[in-house]
Design a protein around this motif. Structure first.
Motif, PDB file in Angstrom:
ATOM      1  N   ILE A  18      -4.507   7.513   7.800  1.00 11.29           N
ATOM      2  CA  ILE A  18      -3.807   6.304   8.115  1.00 11.29           C
ATOM      3  C   ILE A  18      -4.609   5.709   9.363  1.00 11.29           C
ATOM      4  N   THR A  19      -5.087   4.693   9.362  1.00 17.93           N
ATOM      5  CA  THR A  19      -5.925   3.882  10.172  1.00 17.93           C
ATOM      6  C   THR A  19      -5.353   2.502  10.674  1.00 17.93           C
ATOM      7  N   ILE A  24       0.928  -1.138   0.133  1.00 16.97           N
ATOM      8  CA  ILE A  24      -0.098  -0.020   0.047  1.00 16.97           C
ATOM      9  C   ILE A  24       0.895   1.380   0.018  1.00 16.97           C
ATOM     10  N   GLU A  61      -7.175  -0.221  10.608  1.00 18.47           N
ATOM     11  CA  GLU A  61      -7.770  -1.245   9.767  1.00 18.47           C
ATOM     12  C   GLU A  61      -6.944  -1.032   8.257  1.00 18.47           C
ATOM     13  N   LEU A  62      -6.443   0.061   7.954  1.00 17.61           N
ATOM     14  CA  LEU A  62      -5.884   0.349   6.779  1.00 17.61           C
ATOM     15  C   LEU A  62      -4.373  -0.367   6.905  1.00 17.61           C
ATOM     16  N   ASP A  82       0.968   5.064   0.341  1.00 16.35           N
ATOM     17  CA  ASP A  82       0.236   6.152   0.991  1.00 16.35           C
ATOM     18  C   ASP A  82       0.220   7.715   0.094  1.00 16.35           C
ATOM     19  N   LYS A 130      -3.995  -4.435   6.615  1.00 16.65           N
ATOM     20  CA  LYS A 130      -4.151  -5.075   5.363  1.00 16.65           C
ATOM     21  C   LYS A 130      -2.937  -4.933   4.652  1.00 16.65           C
ATOM     22  N   TYR A 173      -1.643  -0.999  -4.186  1.00 19.29           N
ATOM     23  CA  TYR A 173      -2.987  -0.301  -3.888  1.00 19.29           C
ATOM     24  C   TYR A 173      -2.172   1.150  -3.260  1.00 19.29           C
ATOM     25  N   SER A 220      -1.719  10.108   1.506  1.00 23.27           N
ATOM     26  CA  SER A 220      -2.465  11.239   2.324  1.00 23.27           C
ATOM     27  C   SER A 220      -1.647  12.193   2.713  1.00 23.27           C
ATOM     28  N   ASN A 233      -3.349   4.679  -1.063  1.00 18.34           N
ATOM     29  CA  ASN A 233      -4.244   5.048  -0.026  1.00 18.34           C
ATOM     30  C   ASN A 233      -4.463   6.578  -0.062  1.00 18.34           C
ATOM     31  N   PHE A 290       3.888  -0.987   4.034  1.00 20.51           N
ATOM     32  CA  PHE A 290       3.249   0.199   3.809  1.00 20.51           C
ATOM     33  C   PHE A 290       4.442   1.230   3.629  1.00 20.51           C
TER      34      PHE A 290
END
Length: 346
Positions: free
Chosen positions: A57-58, A21, A60-61, A23, A64, A51, A25, A53, A68
């Motif tokens: 940033i949580t 993932i 739950e994220l 990031d 998965k 993926y 954000s 994002n 990161f």
């Protein structure tokens, strides 16, 4: 035969480790659609799922993500986000952080708040090449002798004819292009893997480091290194494969000798000559005492042009019994290799 709970857990962990993932954000420098499209395609060819994002940033994220990635964040993280990332690594997660020239000061972020407690800091500097070779821009640094740990050479599949890499480290085993990057400060438990080499400035300073504790952190000082314009240059692609292989598997078996004593130089700052030239400094000898009135230190009579001594010069003519007359121009006489010629008249 039904799979056991242990086998199911291993399968789930294997599937999760293939999820990467990126990031977006924090106004990151590059994304999969712009700047990292070639990287995304090559990761998918290796079996990874990528993926992007764009939200917060949580927990739950992060749950998965097998890896990161923070590709050059340009905004500050909140205390909550830093704590979530710290907790994610403590639980076995993997984080890949990249930055660029100028470090935190230029990117206006605070990622060092997470890294410093683990022995890593991204400096607010830039790496330049002191000798021109192959690439025109001085910040497109070609490093040909920057390997600090031989394990990265073995993982990249490099071999040096006539040399056993398991016995000694060869700094020239890998060459890579390091564009628009910064240097790192690395202390245990982190391990420096690549450096700026001997023909770059700052000299022999870390640019890539690995940290393996309960989780993994990899920090690279250049976000541009794996972007579309540079990923296929030199052996950048091999280094990229080593990094993601380390983050998504049990990790590289780092060489303990190279990790304990990496060939890096101390970080020396060069003063700004331009700034120092604008400041006024008084020249004092060691035996001189500083006067109570500092204004006497500034003497304007050392260098001047006037005619105060002209009367003394005129009186000297009388004392020496010399004739006083205005100066005349002395005609120059040039030596010629041939005698003067006269025109022949018949």
């Amino acid at each position: 035969m039904a799979p056991t709970a242990s086998n199911q857990f291993d399968e789930e962990q294997a599937i999760k480790s293939k999820v990467i993932i990126y990031d977006g954000s924090k106004n990151e420098m590059f994304s999969f659609s712009e700047g990292y499209s070639v990287l995304s395609r090559k990761l998918k060819m290796e079996g990874f799922k990528t993926y992007s994002n764009q939200g917060d940033i949580t927990t739950e994220l992060l749950s998965k993500a097998g890896v990161f990635v923070l590709p050059g964040p340009r905004e500050k993280f909140t205390v909550t986000e830093i704590n979530l990332l710290r907790e994610y690594v403590d639980k076995g997660g993997s984080i890949f952080v990249t930055m660029g020239e100028g470090g935190e000061k230029s990117f206006q972020t605070n990622i060092n708040f997470l890294l410093e407690e683990r022995g890593i800091m991204i400096n607010n500097d830039a790496v330049v090449r002191t000798v021109y070779h192959k690439y025109h821009h001085p910040k497109e640094v070609l490093v040909s002798n920057g390997v600090l740990n031989r394990s990265i050479t073995l993982a990249a599949g490099k071999s040096i004819p006539g040399q056993n890499l398991s016995d000694s480290n060869n700094a020239q085993a890998l060459s890579f292009l390091y564009p628009y990057g910064a240097t790192l400060n690395v202390a245990k438990p982190a391990v420096a893997m690549l450096s700026t080499g001997s023909v770059s400035f700052p000299l022999n300073r870390p640019v890539l480091c690995f940290l393996s504790t309960s989780g993994k952190i990899v920090v690279l000082g250049s976000t541009h290194m794996f972007c579309d314009a540079y990923i296929d240059n030199e052996e950048n692609l091999k280094i990229m494969n080593v990094i993601f292989s380390h983050l998504t598997t049990s990790g590289l078996q780092l060489n303990a000798i190279d990790a304990d004593d990496p060939e890096i130089s101390d970080y020396h700052m060069i003063p700004s000559i331009a700034k120092l030239a604008e400041r006024t400094f008084s020249c004092l000898q060691e035996c001189d005492e500083i006067p109570s009135d500092p204004s006497v230190l500034f003497r304007s009579t050392l260098f001047q042009f006037d005619n105060k001594v002209l009367p003394k010069v005129l009186d000297a003519y009388k004392e020496l019994s010399m004739k006083h007359e205005p100066l005349k121009l002395i005609m120059p006489r040039f030596e010629t290799p041939l005698a003067p010629l006269q025109p022949a008249v018949s």
